[in-house]
Every structure is written in C-alpha cells, then in structure tokens.
Enzyme design. Sequence first.
Site, PDB file in Angstrom:
ATOM      1  N   SER A 135       9.676  12.283   1.713  1.00  0.00           N
ATOM      2  CA  SER A 135       8.344  11.714   1.569  1.00  0.00           C
ATOM      3  C   SER A 135       8.484  10.236   1.240  1.00  0.00           C
ATOM      4  O   SER A 135       9.088   9.875   0.234  1.00  0.00           O
ATOM      5  CB  SER A 135       7.611  12.465   0.444  1.00  0.00           C
ATOM      6  N   LYS A 161       7.726  12.184   6.107  1.00  0.00           N
ATOM      7  CA  LYS A 161       6.308  12.168   5.741  1.00  0.00           C
ATOM      8  C   LYS A 161       6.016  10.783   5.192  1.00  0.00           C
ATOM      9  O   LYS A 161       6.749  10.289   4.342  1.00  0.00           O
ATOM     10  CB  LYS A 161       6.066  13.260   4.694  1.00  0.00           C
ATOM     11  N   LYS A 163       3.158   8.305   3.330  1.00  0.00           N
ATOM     12  CA  LYS A 163       1.912   8.270   2.581  1.00  0.00           C
ATOM     13  C   LYS A 163       0.972   7.288   3.266  1.00  0.00           C
ATOM     14  O   LYS A 163       1.406   6.202   3.685  1.00  0.00           O
ATOM     15  CB  LYS A 163       2.185   7.813   1.137  1.00  0.00           C
ATOM     16  N   ASP A 188       0.513  11.927   4.641  1.00  0.00           N
ATOM     17  CA  ASP A 188      -0.122  12.518   3.457  1.00  0.00           C
ATOM     18  C   ASP A 188      -1.062  11.487   2.837  1.00  0.00           C
ATOM     19  O   ASP A 188      -0.625  10.410   2.425  1.00  0.00           O
ATOM     20  CB  ASP A 188       0.958  12.931   2.441  1.00  0.00           C
ATOM     21  N   GLU A 213      -1.705  15.759   5.807  1.00  0.00           N
ATOM     22  CA  GLU A 213      -1.811  16.442   4.520  1.00  0.00           C
ATOM     23  C   GLU A 213      -2.940  15.862   3.672  1.00  0.00           C
ATOM     24  O   GLU A 213      -3.054  14.650   3.521  1.00  0.00           O
ATOM     25  CB  GLU A 213      -0.459  16.299   3.791  1.00  0.00           C
ATOM     26  N   ASP A 238      -2.730  20.482   0.114  1.00  0.00           N
ATOM     27  CA  ASP A 238      -1.789  20.412  -1.009  1.00  0.00           C
ATOM     28  C   ASP A 238      -2.625  20.564  -2.292  1.00  0.00           C
ATOM     29  O   ASP A 238      -2.799  21.669  -2.814  1.00  0.00           O
ATOM     30  CB  ASP A 238      -1.039  19.067  -0.929  1.00  0.00           C
ATOM     31  N   LYS A 262       3.518  24.438  -3.808  1.00  0.00           N
ATOM     32  CA  LYS A 262       4.398  23.955  -4.869  1.00  0.00           C
ATOM     33  C   LYS A 262       4.283  24.961  -6.002  1.00  0.00           C
ATOM     34  O   LYS A 262       3.192  25.092  -6.581  1.00  0.00           O
ATOM     35  CB  LYS A 262       3.942  22.572  -5.365  1.00  0.00           C
ATOM     36  N   GLY A 290       6.968  18.839  -3.104  1.00  0.00           N
ATOM     37  CA  GLY A 290       7.712  18.396  -4.281  1.00  0.00           C
ATOM     38  C   GLY A 290       6.842  17.513  -5.147  1.00  0.00           C
ATOM     39  O   GLY A 290       5.777  17.061  -4.716  1.00  0.00           O
TER      40      GLY A 290
HETATM   41  O1  OSB Z   1       1.331  14.688  -2.622  1.00  0.00           O
HETATM   42  O2  OSB Z   1       3.099  15.710  -2.098  1.00  0.00           O
HETATM   43  C1  OSB Z   1       2.509  14.918  -2.838  1.00  0.00           C
HETATM   44  C2  OSB Z   1       4.940  13.319  -5.306  1.00  0.00           C
HETATM   45  C3  OSB Z   1       4.209  13.405  -6.467  1.00  0.00           C
HETATM   46  C4  OSB Z   1       2.941  13.934  -6.433  1.00  0.00           C
HETATM   47  C5  OSB Z   1       2.412  14.385  -5.228  1.00  0.00           C
HETATM   48  C6  OSB Z   1       3.141  14.335  -4.061  1.00  0.00           C
HETATM   49  C7  OSB Z   1       4.413  13.746  -4.096  1.00  0.00           C
HETATM   50  C8  OSB Z   1       5.252  13.567  -2.920  1.00  0.00           C
HETATM   51  C9  OSB Z   1       6.740  13.453  -3.122  1.00  0.00           C
HETATM   52  O3  OSB Z   1       4.813  13.460  -1.798  1.00  0.00           O
HETATM   53  C10 OSB Z   1       7.436  14.720  -2.858  1.00  0.00           C
HETATM   54  C11 OSB Z   1       8.830  14.717  -3.401  1.00  0.00           C
HETATM   55  O4  OSB Z   1       9.715  14.189  -2.719  1.00  0.00           O
HETATM   56  O5  OSB Z   1       9.052  15.252  -4.504  1.00  0.00           O
HETATM   57 MG    MG Z   2       0.804  15.906  -0.955  1.00  0.00          MG
END
Ligand code: OSB
Ligand code: MG
Length: 368
Positions: A135, A161, A163, A188, A213, A238, A262, A290
């Site tokens: 991510s 992924k 953001k 995302d 996402e 999510d 998660k 994650g």
């Molecule tokens: O939206 O998936 C998410 C990290 C912290 C809070 C929300 C998210 C995320 C990530 C990182 O996208 C995922 C990771 O590599 O742990």
């Molecule tokens: Mg997310």
Amino acid sequence: MKIDAVELRVLKMRLLKPFRTSFGVQQDRYPLLVRLEIDGRSHWGECVAGEGPWYSYETVETAWSILKGYLIPSILGRELRDVAALEALFLPVRGHRMAKACIEMAFTAALAEAARKPLSRYLGGVRDRVETGVSVGIQATVDELLDTMANHLQEGYRRIKVKIEPGWDVDVIAAIRQRYPEATLMADANSAYELDDAAHLTELDRFGLLMLEQPLAAGDLVDHAALQRQMRTPICLDESIEDARSARHAIQLGACRVMNIKPGRVGGFAEAQRIHDLAQAASIPVWCGGMLETGIGRACNVALATLPGFRLPGDISASDRYWAEDIIDPPFTLQRGGTIGVPTRWGLGVRVRVDLVERLTVRQETVR
Ligand code: OSB
Ligand code: MG
C-alpha cells in the site's frame, strides 16, 4: 483456560517512511500491545487502533480505557473453554471491536498453542505462503510515486495499492498506467469522496483497476450500492465492514464486489471468519488488509490470509516495508513470487523480542 493477568503496553515506533492517506500523514506509530498470562506463559496480541479517530472512532487511548475498564475485568480469572465464551463476555460492550480483537486474537493463539498447532492450521488455513501487495501512500509528486512503485515492483510485490484523494486521483492513476500498463493496480480513497463525485470516480473505470477501496463514508452502504451500480470497477469495502452484520448488509445491498477483512478491525478471528464465510457464500472474494502493524499483528493477518476465501494479495507486506527493526524474530520477509511464508511453530508462531519491546515502551500497566 484461565487468563491470570493482562499487561497493556503502548510502544513508540517510527515508520521508515511517513505514510500519507486522505486522513493525514503518519510518521510515528504507537502500537498498543496486550500480553495475556495463562499458566505462567505469555501470549501477545496487538490492537490496530490508530492515534486519532480518523479511520475509526477507536483510538489507542479509547482502546486502553475500554480494555482496562471493561474488557479485561470481564474475563480475568474466569474459566474460558473457547473463543465463544470470551465473545459472550465481551458482548455487553457495544462496538470497540479493535479493543476486543487484540484479546481475542491473543487468546486464539493461546488455544492454538495448547492444541499444538500453528495458528494458521488452527483457524482452518489451507496455504503455507500468502501473496502480498503493498500500500503506497500519497506522495509529494507523481514522479516520486512512480519511483516508489518502481522500487516495490522490483522488490517483487504482486499488487500495488495507491492511496487517492480529491486532487490526487484520476491524473495520477493515468500517469501510473502509462508507465505500468500491466501492473496489478488498485486505489484506496479512505472515505474521501461523496456520491456527488460519482461522475468523476467513474473516470477511473478506464484504467482496469483491480478494485476501488472505500470511496465513500464508512456508514454509507446505501450510497456505495448506488455508486457500484454506476461503476464498472469493483468496489471493495474496508472501513464499512465493521462486523458480520455490516458485511451481510453490504452483500444484500450490492454495496461492494470485494471485501477487505482485517481481523483487528472486526473484533478478532472468529468475526473475521464469519465475514469470510458470508462472502464465500455470496461469491465475493476477500483479502486481508493491514493497519501498519508490528510483527505481532502481522502474524495474525498472515494466519487469517491462509483461509480458502482469501484469493487476492493482501496488504501484508514484509517487516522492512515499515520498520528498521521489527519486534519479532525472525521478521517477515518477501520471498519468491512476492509471497510471505506462514509460520509453522505452534500458536502465534513468531518469537517476540521482549528486550526491544521493553525499550520501545512508553506506557505500561498490568491488570490482575
Ligand atoms: O485503509 O487500508 C487502509 C493503514 C492504516 C490504516 C488504514 C489503511 C492502511 C493501509 C496500509 O492501507 C496497509 C498496511 O500496509 O498495513
Ligand atoms: Mg483501506
């Protein structure tokens, strides 16, 4: 099985690189760890709550307070035959699923150890390695993003992924696609849009994204369903999937075609498994997300991702994508074909570096 004491700790850990999302930027992570004492042995768990109430209303502070004031007192010294017994005692506390999850997951790992099984096998996992993606946060410039992506693809990650947020979306994805026409790519938004943005979001349809996402607000299953009807790109939820009930509602409404599960967000492994089963029955693929976990939470995510319905690469990157030094030994590493090996030792399957945990601790308390 009886829990004799629970130790709570907050660590301070610096991410190798700041992580920026539509919620804001994060450089230091303050993981809340629990250590259950059962028959003189320690069982570790990690709470995924963030520092502020952005991704969820839960925070490190609220989780600490709910754990200490309600959850831990409800279970201490009681005979707990199984996870269902623990869940029943947690039931009167409304919500606060991140606080509940860290205990539930540590307790499940303890049960797995007692059953002389690796956590993955205890949960019904069917894989000995899991596919991983990465991510990538919002960067200062598109060039920086392309460089970061180049590094991750070179490292072997199977799916990227990125953001997005208003102002960092369609043009950025277009630039990525120009450079990497074939990459397995998704975006995302962390709830950064509204249904009024549907026409703009629909422009993403031309890039062949694996999924989009959480474009809209966490509580808005109805608007997600309306958006999904207008978009070709599969919507993945999510933040909206808080528990099995919201997963069932999302499926009934057609609010998504993919789910990010998660365990730390939904209350633990048992609830994650129920969501997995609902999704399976509806032919909705799931994957494990994650929350910038340490190796403890990561071990839990890896174990969950071995269940049969987890068919897409997770946000379960290697330890060195986050930390200079992880608090487990050995750390998780990226292996052949962009995968992570599933620990084979009984229980959680990773050794916690207690000396390092001690050094990183900024707050600690034991409840007996
Ligand atoms: O939206 O998936 C998410 C990290 C912290 C809070 C929300 C998210 C995320 C990530 C990182 O996208 C995922 C990771 O590599 O742990
Ligand atoms: Mg997310």
